[in-house]
Design a protein around this motif. Structure first.
Motif, PDB file in Angstrom:
ATOM      1  N   LEU A 240      -0.131 -18.959 -28.200  1.00  0.00           N
ATOM      2  CA  LEU A 240      -1.327 -18.223 -28.029  1.00  0.00           C
ATOM      3  C   LEU A 240      -1.909 -18.236 -26.695  1.00  0.00           C
ATOM      4  N   LEU A 241      -1.965 -19.391 -26.078  1.00  0.00           N
ATOM      5  CA  LEU A 241      -2.551 -19.754 -24.996  1.00  0.00           C
ATOM      6  C   LEU A 241      -1.536 -19.008 -23.850  1.00  0.00           C
ATOM      7  N   GLU A 242      -0.352 -19.193 -23.782  1.00  0.00           N
ATOM      8  CA  GLU A 242       0.869 -18.714 -22.902  1.00  0.00           C
ATOM      9  C   GLU A 242       0.403 -16.904 -22.830  1.00  0.00           C
ATOM     10  N   ARG A 243       0.022 -16.603 -23.974  1.00  0.00           N
ATOM     11  CA  ARG A 243      -0.239 -15.066 -23.918  1.00  0.00           C
ATOM     12  C   ARG A 243      -1.667 -14.547 -23.794  1.00  0.00           C
ATOM     13  N   GLY A 244      -2.389 -15.586 -23.099  1.00  0.00           N
ATOM     14  CA  GLY A 244      -3.845 -15.348 -22.793  1.00  0.00           C
ATOM     15  C   GLY A 244      -4.695 -15.242 -23.431  1.00  0.00           C
ATOM     16  N   ALA A 245      -4.741 -16.187 -24.642  1.00  0.00           N
ATOM     17  CA  ALA A 245      -5.856 -16.205 -25.730  1.00  0.00           C
ATOM     18  C   ALA A 245      -7.073 -16.674 -25.216  1.00  0.00           C
ATOM     19  N   ASN A 246      -8.031 -16.150 -25.461  1.00  0.00           N
ATOM     20  CA  ASN A 246      -9.666 -16.647 -24.899  1.00  0.00           C
ATOM     21  C   ASN A 246      -9.650 -17.982 -25.417  1.00  0.00           C
ATOM     22  N   ILE A 247      -9.595 -18.969 -24.491  1.00  0.00           N
ATOM     23  CA  ILE A 247      -9.755 -20.389 -24.898  1.00  0.00           C
ATOM     24  C   ILE A 247     -11.396 -20.732 -25.304  1.00  0.00           C
ATOM     25  N   HIS A 248     -12.258 -19.714 -24.790  1.00  0.00           N
ATOM     26  CA  HIS A 248     -13.699 -20.110 -24.973  1.00  0.00           C
ATOM     27  C   HIS A 248     -14.254 -19.216 -26.268  1.00  0.00           C
ATOM     28  N   ALA A 249     -13.380 -18.378 -26.924  1.00  0.00           N
ATOM     29  CA  ALA A 249     -14.061 -17.729 -27.878  1.00  0.00           C
ATOM     30  C   ALA A 249     -14.523 -18.499 -28.969  1.00  0.00           C
ATOM     31  N   GLY A 250     -15.582 -18.254 -29.521  1.00  0.00           N
ATOM     32  CA  GLY A 250     -16.150 -19.071 -30.373  1.00  0.00           C
ATOM     33  C   GLY A 250     -16.237 -18.297 -31.711  1.00  0.00           C
ATOM     34  N   ASP A 251     -16.608 -18.794 -32.780  1.00  0.00           N
ATOM     35  CA  ASP A 251     -16.771 -18.292 -34.325  1.00  0.00           C
ATOM     36  C   ASP A 251     -18.146 -17.739 -34.537  1.00  0.00           C
ATOM     37  N   ARG A 252     -18.568 -17.567 -35.588  1.00  0.00           N
ATOM     38  CA  ARG A 252     -19.697 -16.802 -35.598  1.00  0.00           C
ATOM     39  C   ARG A 252     -20.996 -17.878 -35.455  1.00  0.00           C
ATOM     40  N   ASP A 253     -20.656 -19.219 -35.318  1.00  0.00           N
ATOM     41  CA  ASP A 253     -21.588 -20.179 -35.007  1.00  0.00           C
ATOM     42  C   ASP A 253     -21.447 -20.696 -33.786  1.00  0.00           C
ATOM     43  N   GLY A 254     -20.522 -20.158 -33.094  1.00  0.00           N
ATOM     44  CA  GLY A 254     -20.293 -20.609 -31.838  1.00  0.00           C
ATOM     45  C   GLY A 254     -19.263 -21.704 -31.418  1.00  0.00           C
ATOM     46  N   TYR A 255     -18.636 -22.073 -32.552  1.00  0.00           N
ATOM     47  CA  TYR A 255     -17.751 -23.268 -32.385  1.00  0.00           C
ATOM     48  C   TYR A 255     -16.411 -22.777 -31.796  1.00  0.00           C
ATOM     49  N   GLN A 256     -16.116 -23.374 -30.918  1.00  0.00           N
ATOM     50  CA  GLN A 256     -14.747 -22.937 -30.166  1.00  0.00           C
ATOM     51  C   GLN A 256     -13.447 -23.805 -30.450  1.00  0.00           C
ATOM     52  N   PRO A 257     -12.389 -23.197 -30.288  1.00  0.00           N
ATOM     53  CA  PRO A 257     -11.053 -24.065 -30.592  1.00  0.00           C
ATOM     54  C   PRO A 257     -11.179 -25.539 -30.375  1.00  0.00           C
ATOM     55  N   VAL A 258     -11.845 -26.069 -29.267  1.00  0.00           N
ATOM     56  CA  VAL A 258     -11.963 -27.273 -28.940  1.00  0.00           C
ATOM     57  C   VAL A 258     -12.766 -28.081 -29.892  1.00  0.00           C
ATOM     58  N   HIS A 259     -13.845 -27.261 -30.331  1.00  0.00           N
ATOM     59  CA  HIS A 259     -14.707 -27.908 -31.353  1.00  0.00           C
ATOM     60  C   HIS A 259     -13.700 -28.415 -32.649  1.00  0.00           C
ATOM     61  N   TRP A 260     -13.062 -27.288 -33.107  1.00  0.00           N
ATOM     62  CA  TRP A 260     -12.248 -27.567 -34.467  1.00  0.00           C
ATOM     63  C   TRP A 260     -11.213 -28.603 -34.301  1.00  0.00           C
ATOM     64  N   ALA A 261     -10.649 -28.395 -32.942  1.00  0.00           N
ATOM     65  CA  ALA A 261      -9.667 -29.454 -32.900  1.00  0.00           C
ATOM     66  C   ALA A 261     -10.131 -31.043 -32.740  1.00  0.00           C
ATOM     67  N   ALA A 262     -11.392 -31.079 -32.271  1.00  0.00           N
ATOM     68  CA  ALA A 262     -12.207 -32.397 -32.218  1.00  0.00           C
ATOM     69  C   ALA A 262     -12.446 -32.735 -33.648  1.00  0.00           C
ATOM     70  N   LEU A 263     -13.221 -31.949 -34.318  1.00  0.00           N
ATOM     71  CA  LEU A 263     -13.505 -32.095 -35.699  1.00  0.00           C
ATOM     72  C   LEU A 263     -12.404 -32.545 -36.524  1.00  0.00           C
ATOM     73  N   GLN A 264     -11.144 -32.023 -36.482  1.00  0.00           N
ATOM     74  CA  GLN A 264      -9.929 -32.073 -37.342  1.00  0.00           C
ATOM     75  C   GLN A 264      -9.433 -33.539 -36.845  1.00  0.00           C
ATOM     76  N   GLY A 265      -9.510 -33.933 -35.624  1.00  0.00           N
ATOM     77  CA  GLY A 265      -8.860 -34.968 -35.249  1.00  0.00           C
ATOM     78  C   GLY A 265      -7.226 -34.345 -34.716  1.00  0.00           C
ATOM     79  N   GLN A 266      -7.141 -33.262 -34.318  1.00  0.00           N
ATOM     80  CA  GLN A 266      -6.054 -32.535 -34.182  1.00  0.00           C
ATOM     81  C   GLN A 266      -5.562 -32.920 -32.647  1.00  0.00           C
ATOM     82  N   THR A 267      -5.326 -33.919 -32.419  1.00  0.00           N
ATOM     83  CA  THR A 267      -5.283 -34.436 -30.707  1.00  0.00           C
ATOM     84  C   THR A 267      -4.186 -33.819 -30.004  1.00  0.00           C
ATOM     85  N   ALA A 268      -2.982 -33.438 -30.702  1.00  0.00           N
ATOM     86  CA  ALA A 268      -2.166 -32.821 -29.703  1.00  0.00           C
ATOM     87  C   ALA A 268      -2.661 -31.613 -29.303  1.00  0.00           C
ATOM     88  N   VAL A 269      -3.154 -30.682 -30.210  1.00  0.00           N
ATOM     89  CA  VAL A 269      -3.778 -29.369 -29.953  1.00  0.00           C
ATOM     90  C   VAL A 269      -4.907 -29.743 -29.229  1.00  0.00           C
TER      91      VAL A 269
END
Length: 321
Positions: A159-188
Motif C-alpha cells: 500500500l505504501l509503495e503505491r502511495g497510500a496516504n500514511i496520515h489518513a485517519g479513521d472517524r476518530d482521527g486515529y492514523q495507521p501509526v496509532h493502530w500499529a502502536a496500540l496493537q504492538g505491531q512493531t514491524a509495521v
C-alpha cells in the motif's frame, strides 16, 4: 511488473518468478495470484503437478519446473503465516481446487484481502481500481489502517509503495501509526515511521501513538516511537499523558520505562489527578513506585527553586496518595 511478480518480490521469493508460465498460461498465473497466502493454493499447485490425468497433456518441462519451485515457495510462505497467526479460516474451495474469482464488493475487497492475509487478492483489487487504495470501510478505516491494525507487513508495504496516504485517519482521527502502536505491531510501526509517519500524530481528542502503546504496555513500540521523536510530555485534550495511561492500566514496567524517558509523575490530568491517583488499588507495587517517584521529583523541583541551605523537605513517600 505483473501482479504475480509483485507478490513474489514483496514476500521474498522473487527468484522463483515463473516467467514462462506467465507468458504461456496467463489464466493459471491469475489463479495463483488470487490464491496466494491461502491453503487452497497448495492443493491447486499439487493438482497442476499431477500429470497422469486423462484430460491433461502435461506441461512443458520448463513450466513444470517453475511450478515445482513455486509450490515449494508457497509452502514456505504459508508455514510462516501459520506461525504468525496471519489467517484464521480458509474460504471454501470452488470446484476441483479452483480459486474463486467472484468480486467482493469493490473497494471492500482490499480490506477483506488484508484481513485474510491474501496479498494476491489485495494486489488484484488495487490493479482493478486504484481508488481502492483509499477506500474506507464501515469503521472509516483505509486499507493501510487495516494493515496496521492487523500487523500485515506485506500488505502495508504494498500500500505504501503505491502511495497510500500514511496520515489518513479513521472517524476518530486515529492514523495507521496509532493502530500499529496500540496493537504492538512493531514491524509495521517501524515501516510506517520509515515512510514518514508522525510519531506525535494526534487523534481528534489529542491522543498520540505513545499514549496508546503505553496503555497496553507495548514497550517495543514505545522504544521505537521514542527513538523517532515521540514526546513523553504530550497531553491529550483531557490532559492525559502516556504515564497516566500506563498507570491507569497497571502497566508497572511501562511506567518505569516512561519515568526513565523523563515522564513527570507530578503532571496532573485536566481534573487534577496524578498518575499515582489512577493506579488500580490492588497494584501495591506500582503505587509504591509512583509514590517514591513523586517524592523524588518534588525534591528536584525544590532544589531548583530554593536557595542553597533553605530547602524545605518534600512530603515523605507515603504521603502522596
Amino acid at each position: 511488473m505483473t501482479p504475480l511478480e509483485q507478490i513474489l518480490l514483496q514476500t521474498g521469493f522473487a527468484e522463483v518468478y515463473p516467467r514462462t508460465l506467465v507468458e504461456r498460461f496467463p489464466r493459471i498465473a491469475e489463479q495463483i495470484v488470487q490464491g496466494w497466502g491461502r491453503p487452497v493454493l497448495d492443493d491447486y499447485l499439487a493438482d497442476l503437478l499431477i500429470m497422469d490425468k486423462h484430460d491433461r497433456e502435461g506441461f512443458p518441462p520448463e513450466v513444470a519446473a517453475e511450478l515445482m519451485k513455486l509450490s515449494h515457495a508457497h509452502e514456505t510462505y504459508l508455514g510462516k503465516m501459520r506461525e504468525e497467526g496471519a489467517w484464521d479460516a480458509e474460504p471454501e474451495e470452488n470446484g476441483e481446487h479452483r480459486i474463486d474469482f467472484s468480486p467482493r464488493g469493490g473497494g471492500q475487497a482490499a480490506h477483506d484481502a488484508i484481513r485474510e492475509g491474501n496479498l494476491g487478492s489485495l494486489i488484484l483489487s488495487l490493479e482493478q481500481n486504484s481508488q481502492h487504495l483509499e477506500f474506507r470501510d464501515e469503521h472509516g478505516w483505509t486499507p493501510l489502517v487495516q494493515a496496521a491494525f492487523s500487523g500485515r507487513l506485506d500488505a502495508a508495504g504494498t500500500l505504501l509503495e503505491r502511495g497510500a496516504n500514511i496520515h489518513a485517519g479513521d472517524r476518530d482521527g486515529y492514523q495507521p501509526v496509532h493502530w500499529a502502536a496500540l496493537q504492538g505491531q512493531t514491524a509495521v510501526l517501524l515501516l510506517l515511521l520509515d515512510y514518514g509517519a508522525n510519531p506525535n500524530a494526534r487523534s481528534n481528542k489529542g491522543v498520540t501513538p505513545l499514549m496508546l502503546a503505553a496503555s497496553r504496555g507495548q514497550e517495543n513500540a514505545i522504544m521505537l516511537l521514542m527513538q523517532s521523536g515521540a514526546s513523553v510530555e504530550a497531553l491529550s485534550s483531557e490532559g492525559w499523558c502516556a504515564l497516566h495511561k500506563a498507570a491507569a492500566n497497571g502497566q508497572t514496567s511501562t511506567v518505569v520505562r516512561l519515568l526513565n524517558y523523563g515522564a513527570d509523575p507530578l503532571q496532573p490530568t485536566a481534573d487534577g489527578k496524578l498518575a499515582l491517583n489512577l493506579v488500580p488499588e490492588e497494584n501495591v507495587r506500582l503505587l509504591t513506585l509512583l509514590d517514591e517517584a513523586c517524592w523524588r521529583r518534588e525534591q528536584e523541583l525544590q532544589a531548583l527553586q530554593t536557595p542553597a541551605g533553605g530547602i524545605t523537605p518534600a512530603p515523605a513517600p507515603g504521603n502522596w496518595h
